[in-house]
Scaffold this motif. Structure first.
Motif, PDB file in Angstrom:
ATOM      1  N   ALA A 144       0.825  -1.209   0.000  1.00 50.14           N
ATOM      2  CA  ALA A 144       0.000   0.000   0.000  1.00 50.14           C
ATOM      3  C   ALA A 144       0.859   1.259   0.000  1.00 50.14           C
ATOM      4  CB  ALA A 144      -0.929  -0.016   1.213  1.00 50.14           C
ATOM      5  N   ALA A 145       2.033   1.187   0.644  1.00 49.90           N
ATOM      6  CA  ALA A 145       2.912   2.351   0.712  1.00 49.90           C
ATOM      7  C   ALA A 145       3.438   2.754  -0.662  1.00 49.90           C
ATOM      8  CB  ALA A 145       4.071   2.071   1.669  1.00 49.90           C
ATOM      9  N   ILE A 146       3.461   1.824  -1.616  1.00 51.67           N
ATOM     10  CA  ILE A 146       3.914   2.153  -2.969  1.00 51.67           C
ATOM     11  C   ILE A 146       2.919   3.087  -3.649  1.00 51.67           C
ATOM     12  CG2 ILE A 146       4.493   1.216  -5.243  1.00 51.67           C
ATOM     13  CD1 ILE A 146       5.242  -1.393  -3.861  1.00 51.67           C
ATOM     14  N   PHE A 147       1.642   2.812  -3.453  1.00 48.28           N
ATOM     15  CA  PHE A 147       0.598   3.527  -4.181  1.00 48.28           C
ATOM     16  C   PHE A 147       0.035   4.714  -3.407  1.00 48.28           C
ATOM     17  CE2 PHE A 147       0.625  -0.939  -5.472  1.00 48.28           C
ATOM     18  CZ  PHE A 147       0.790  -0.807  -6.834  1.00 48.28           C
ATOM     19  N   TRP A 148       0.235   4.712  -2.092  1.00 48.30           N
ATOM     20  CA  TRP A 148      -0.356   5.790  -1.289  1.00 48.30           C
ATOM     21  C   TRP A 148       0.660   6.921  -1.122  1.00 48.30           C
ATOM     22  CZ3 TRP A 148      -4.948   7.410  -0.047  1.00 48.30           C
ATOM     23  CH2 TRP A 148      -5.107   8.344   0.971  1.00 48.30           C
ATOM     24  N   ARG A 149       0.535   7.932  -1.960  1.00 47.82           N
ATOM     25  CA  ARG A 149       1.315   9.168  -1.859  1.00 47.82           C
ATOM     26  C   ARG A 149       2.816   8.905  -1.859  1.00 47.82           C
ATOM     27  NH1 ARG A 149      -1.683  12.747   2.687  1.00 47.82           N
ATOM     28  NH2 ARG A 149      -0.340  14.352   1.776  1.00 47.82           N
TER      29      ARG A 149
END
Length: 568
Positions: free
Chosen positions: A264-269
């Motif tokens: 998720a950290a890749i796609f979230w901001r």
């Protein structure tokens, strides 16, 4: 000094530095604020914010003078308090739990040089990580010859140590993203929370698994904030993955707790880059791959696949053999009954997802990452509660993460809405006080019915007494033993000449034992209790004396109830 004149009504000009120093300190002019330091340069190849200092010293309020290095004395104090709380009542405040009576002998089998084994059968439902720690502790302190109960109590000291390490890691993690007072508040909650205290007093997988997971998140924030050359940074990210791998090889379920927030950290901001997550993932696979290779080299890959498939089906809820969804017990009733003991824990379980959602929009990378961890952990908890094989111990990781994420959310709200600073601090202080009170109360509670029953049996009953056990705790704690057996109905009690029966009423009434609840009712009406110990976990732990004539009469009246099927 010659006099000076000023225009009528005009304020005098400010005194120079030398003149101002001659005045008393309370009359001196305030010094001009120092210019803010230039932001740190982001690392090459990392997201724009990931190389910046997450919380500068100037933002730490009245504790800004404390550098990270100077917080180590506080870290030691946090560790001592956390360990002391776990040491108090270690053998008295927590009843024997069935899983720890399973895991302790498995750890002993590893200490003897075998792959995980229980009752001469390979055990691959969980990986080897926690059992390796148990084995090292067993070898170090020579615990290998102890019986099941004494081995459990010996290994509980290891879990208490690891539990204190969890508190320290959470404190250091919070220091990366929130001011020191808030970090101390979070450490206090984890040091005293009654649910976590109980989990840290049992030989379970969640404490070491959470320890490795928190350690990896802490190392990841260190990679994001400490300057290094690009090759060094990449190897550090692989090293972070290896620590994640230690968690994965401790309990498979941590793959959700690790992989979901990373992806998720890749796609979230752009919290993390895809390359960073890729290197971390490669490192995370290494320990588990080594374990599987060793299993295959010993010719047990087929058994490993069979047990692992069964475990996955149980985790996602296809096979409801354990957890709150597997028996007809009202979870709401149990929560209400336990609110006086674990009320603060329930609040934390509910806050995890909410606090995560409130933190994922934070500007600093570290806080945003904590929010993603909270959201993924909270969502998994909701799924496990509604459809999966949720068990009590699953809440341990959720509560630890909830404390970290909730503290981060408090700091974020305080920064965005300064007017809420005072009410937030008041609410947090009340919660911390309640946690301390409930935690201390939990450690002073007597909850050791089964060890008390063992002491009574070994000192008051004849050595050749024939005793029937009726639940899994008694089974794993005492069997095999000459003259004892899992005789859970009247027919087997008569056939095996049972003279005494060992029961825990709460376990049987909730359908977790081998004997049916109706058998307990029969014992209460037709057998004589010769020993009773009360505790909040097992209820009344009772040793009953059987009257053979009453057993024969009960069977003649058709009062025999078949044992419950073994669902473990």
């Amino acid at each position: 000094m010659p006099g000076r004149t000023f225009a009528p009504g005009a304020p005098p000009p400010p005194l120079g530095p030398r003149e101002d120093e001659k005045k008393p300190w309370w009359k001196r002019q305030p010094k001009a604020p120092r210019p803010a330091p230039a932001p740190a340069r982001p690392l090459r190849g990392a997201p724009a914010e990931s190389g910046t200092t997450l919380i500068s010293l100037s933002e730490r309020g009245w504790t800004g003078w404390l550098t990270v290095g100077r917080t180590w004395p506080l870290t030691v104090a946090v560790a001592l308090v956390a360990f002391l709380m776990r040491a108090i009542g270690l053998a008295r405040a927590n009843e024997l739990f069935v899983d720890e009576l399973l895991y302790a002998p498995i750890g002993n089998s590893v200490a003897q040089g075998h792959l995980p084994t229980f009752q001469d059968q390979p055990f691959f439902l969980h990986p080897i990580g926690s059992f390796l720690l148990d084995a090292a502790f067993i070898k170090l302190f020579g615990l290998g010859d102890l019986g099941p109960i004494d081995l459990v109590y010996g290994l509980r000291w290891l879990i208490a140590i690891l539990g204190a390490v969890v508190v320290v890691l959470a404190f250091r993690l919070l220091l990366k993203v929130v001011p020191l007072p808030i970090a101390l508040g979070g450490a206090a909650v984890l040091a005293f929370d009654p649910f976590v205290l109980r989990s840290d007093s049992r030989v379970m997988l969640e404490t070491p698994g959470t320890m490795w997971t928190l350690g990896a998140w802490l190392l990841l924030l260190g990679v994001l904030t400490n300057p290094a050359s690009e090759p060094v940074r990449r190897w550090r990210e692989v090293g972070v993955g290896v620590v994640f791998g230690f968690a994965l090889v401790t309990k498979d379920m941590t793959v959700i707790q690790i992989l979901v927030p990373l992806v998720a950290a890749i796609f979230w901001r752009r919290t993390l880059s895809a390359a960073q997550v890729g290197r971390i993932t490669v490192g995370a696979l290494l320990p588990y791959t080594i374990f599987v290779v060793v299993v295959a080299a010993n010719g047990q890959l087929g058994e490993w696949l069979t047990q692992k498939t069964s475990g996955v089906r149980r985790m996602i809820g296809l096979d409801q053999v354990t957890g709150f969804n597997s028996v007809q017990v009202s979870l709401v009733d149990r929560l209400i009954a336990e609110v006086a003991r674990f009320g603060t824990s329930y609040v934390l379980l509910g806050l995890c997802l909410v606090a995560g959602i409130g933190t994922v929009f934070a500007r600093p990378t570290g806080r945003r990452l904590m929010g993603l961890i909270g959201v993924s952990t909270g969502l998994f908890g909701v799924y496990a509660f509604s459809a999966g094989a949720l068990e009590e111990q699953f809440g341990y990781y959720t509560i630890v993460i909830s404390v970290v994420v909730s503290a981060t959310a408090i700091a974020e709200i305080r920064d965005r809405r300064p007017a809420l600073h005072r009410p937030l601090m008041v609410a947090a202080s009340v919660f911390i006080v309640a946690t301390v009170v409930l935690g201390v109360s939990a450690r002073l509670t007597v909850d050791d019915g089964m060890p008390q029953a063992r002491a009574f049996i070994e000192t008051q009953l004849p050595p050749d007494a024939r005793v029937a056990v009726t639940g899994p705790v008694g089974d794993f704690a005492f069997l095999p033993r000459e003259g004892w057996g899992q005789w859970a109905d009247l027919q087997s009690m008569r056939d095996n000449g049972a003279q005494y029966v060992l029961t825990q009423n709460r376990i049987l009434e909730q359908g977790y034992g081998a004997a049916a609840p109706q058998t307990l009712v029969w014992l209460q009406q037709h057998a004589q209790p010769v020993f009773v110990a009360h505790g909040p976990t097992g209820g009344d732990t009772t040793v009953w004396r059987l009257d053979p004539a009453e057993v024969d009469a009960g069977l003649a009246r058709g009062e025999n109830v078949a044992p419950l099927p073994d669902v473990g």
